[in-house]
Design a protein around this motif. Structure first.
Motif, mmCIF file in Angstrom:
data_model
loop_
_atom_site.group_PDB
_atom_site.id
_atom_site.type_symbol
_atom_site.label_atom_id
_atom_site.label_comp_id
_atom_site.label_asym_id
_atom_site.label_seq_id
_atom_site.Cartn_x
_atom_site.Cartn_y
_atom_site.Cartn_z
ATOM 1 N N ASP A 201 7.301 -1.975 -1.998
ATOM 2 C CA ASP A 201 6.644 -1.025 -1.087
ATOM 3 C C ASP A 201 5.486 -1.663 -0.336
ATOM 4 O OD1 ASP A 201 8.366 0.954 -1.696
ATOM 5 O OD2 ASP A 201 6.944 2.224 -2.782
ATOM 6 N N ALA B 269 14.500 -1.029 2.669
ATOM 7 C CA ALA B 269 13.319 -0.753 1.859
ATOM 8 C C ALA B 269 13.639 -0.778 0.370
ATOM 9 C CB ALA B 269 12.725 0.605 2.239
ATOM 10 N N GLY B 270 14.879 -0.459 0.024
ATOM 11 C CA GLY B 270 15.260 -0.488 -1.382
ATOM 12 C C GLY B 270 15.364 -1.891 -1.942
ATOM 13 N N GLN B 271 15.332 -2.908 -1.065
ATOM 14 C CA GLN B 271 15.488 -4.291 -1.513
ATOM 15 C C GLN B 271 14.171 -5.054 -1.585
ATOM 16 O OE1 GLN B 271 18.645 -5.002 -2.441
ATOM 17 N NE2 GLN B 271 19.081 -2.896 -1.749
ATOM 18 N N TRP C 154 16.775 1.300 7.668
ATOM 19 C CA TRP C 154 15.419 1.184 7.123
ATOM 20 C C TRP C 154 15.420 1.543 5.634
ATOM 21 C CZ3 TRP C 154 10.958 4.891 9.013
ATOM 22 C CH2 TRP C 154 9.786 4.618 8.285
ATOM 23 N N TRP C 155 16.053 2.646 5.286
ATOM 24 C CA TRP C 155 16.098 3.108 3.896
ATOM 25 C C TRP C 155 16.793 2.090 2.991
ATOM 26 C CZ3 TRP C 155 20.562 4.966 1.135
ATOM 27 C CH2 TRP C 155 20.257 5.525 -0.116
ATOM 28 N N LEU C 156 17.888 1.522 3.470
ATOM 29 C CA LEU C 156 18.618 0.532 2.671
ATOM 30 C C LEU C 156 17.788 -0.737 2.483
ATOM 31 C CD1 LEU C 156 22.206 0.902 4.192
ATOM 32 C CD2 LEU C 156 21.433 1.679 1.931
ATOM 33 N N PRO D 126 7.671 0.093 2.792
ATOM 34 C CA PRO D 126 7.936 1.365 2.114
ATOM 35 C C PRO D 126 9.097 2.100 2.777
ATOM 36 C CG PRO D 126 5.979 1.533 3.474
ATOM 37 C CD PRO D 126 6.407 0.092 3.520
ATOM 38 N N GLY D 127 9.729 2.999 2.039
ATOM 39 C CA GLY D 127 10.863 3.740 2.564
ATOM 40 C C GLY D 127 10.459 4.801 3.565
ATOM 41 N N HIS E 178 1.134 2.121 3.701
ATOM 42 C CA HIS E 178 1.852 3.334 4.096
ATOM 43 C C HIS E 178 1.280 3.912 5.392
ATOM 44 C CE1 HIS E 178 3.224 3.096 -0.085
ATOM 45 N NE2 HIS E 178 4.240 3.863 0.285
#
Length: 253
Positions: free
Chosen positions: A32, A27-29, A23-25, A36-37, A218
């Protein structure tokens, strides 16, 4: 905690950790506004959990889920027992089960609103419609797997119907029903939240849908995360321990 239990606990944790990293990886692409991360979403969730509104919505949704689940388990088990009692009854009930299972969830929701109006009724009916066929089919098929010798012995010794039910049939069905109940709880959980979004003013469904309509991305992900965490809690704190306990009792451990 011994090594097997530690391993059993760490494996699901590793799976969840992998999902969070993915998820974190991802979200960086993307922006938001799309994904969102995990950090910001967790922050919004913790903020929401400090307020009473989400706990009231959670309590209402869990009440609807529990009601639908109990109706499905009790009703489905009775219908399954009845279906397995004779070939005629099975042929009579099979089309009914297929109709309930085949009708899309949205169709049941529309009918439930027409029949019951807005409120808790439609979500519960939708949950029952999704969970009931699983229990009926599992019960009916499970009964056919019971050793015929046990039933013949019960007949020879003149055991009453109640004794056969409580001493032979239900214990033999325990693991099958536990597995079916896990699936029934899962589908009821998802169906009820969806139904709440369109037929109720309170609950996790309206909270999720309202956040989306107001563009609070969010909060959308925070509610989704909370729903997922509750689903995991139901599985690992309720269903899985019950299934494990039944298995141990049946193995006489």
């Amino acid at each position: 905690m011994n090594a097997p239990r530690l391993q059993a606990a760490l494996i699901p944790l590793a799976g969840v950790t992998g999902l969070v990293i993915g998820w974190w990886l991802l979200a960086g692409q993307v922006p938001d506004s799309i994904l969102p991360g995990p950090g910001p979403v967790m922050s919004h969730l913790l903020s929401a959990l400090s307020e009473a509104a989400i706990w009231k919505d959670t309590a209402l949704t869990l009440t609807n889920v529990l009601a639908a689940f109990l109706i499905a388990v009790v009703g489905g088990t009775l219908l399954g027992l009845w279906s397995a009692s004779s070939a005629v009854v099975e042929r009579l009930l099979h089309p009914l089960v297929v109709v309930i299972e085949a009708a899309p969830t949205i169709a049941w929701l529309v009918l439930a609103i027409l029949w019951l109006g807005l409120g808790a009724g439609p979500p519960i009916l939708v949950g029952v419609s999704m969970a009931l066929p699983l229990i009926v089919i599992a019960t009916s098929h499970g009964l056919r797997e019971i050793d015929a010798g046990l039933l013949d012995m019960a007949h020879v010794y003149g055991l009453s119907g109640w004794t056969r039910l409580t001493r032979i049939l239900l214990p033999s069905l325990a693991l099958t029903l536990a597995g079916a109940a896990s699936g029934a709880l899962s589908v009821a959980w998802r169906g009820i939240i969806m139904a709440e979004a369109f037929s109720a003013s309170h609950g996790l469904g309206p909270s999720l849908w309202g956040s989306y309509l107001y563009g609070e991305i969010h909060d959308v992900y925070a509610v989704i995360l909370w729903i997922i965490l509750l689903g995991l809690a139901l599985e690992y704190l309720l269903v899985h321990p019950a299934r494990t306990l039944i298995g141990r009792r049946l193995r006489h451990e």
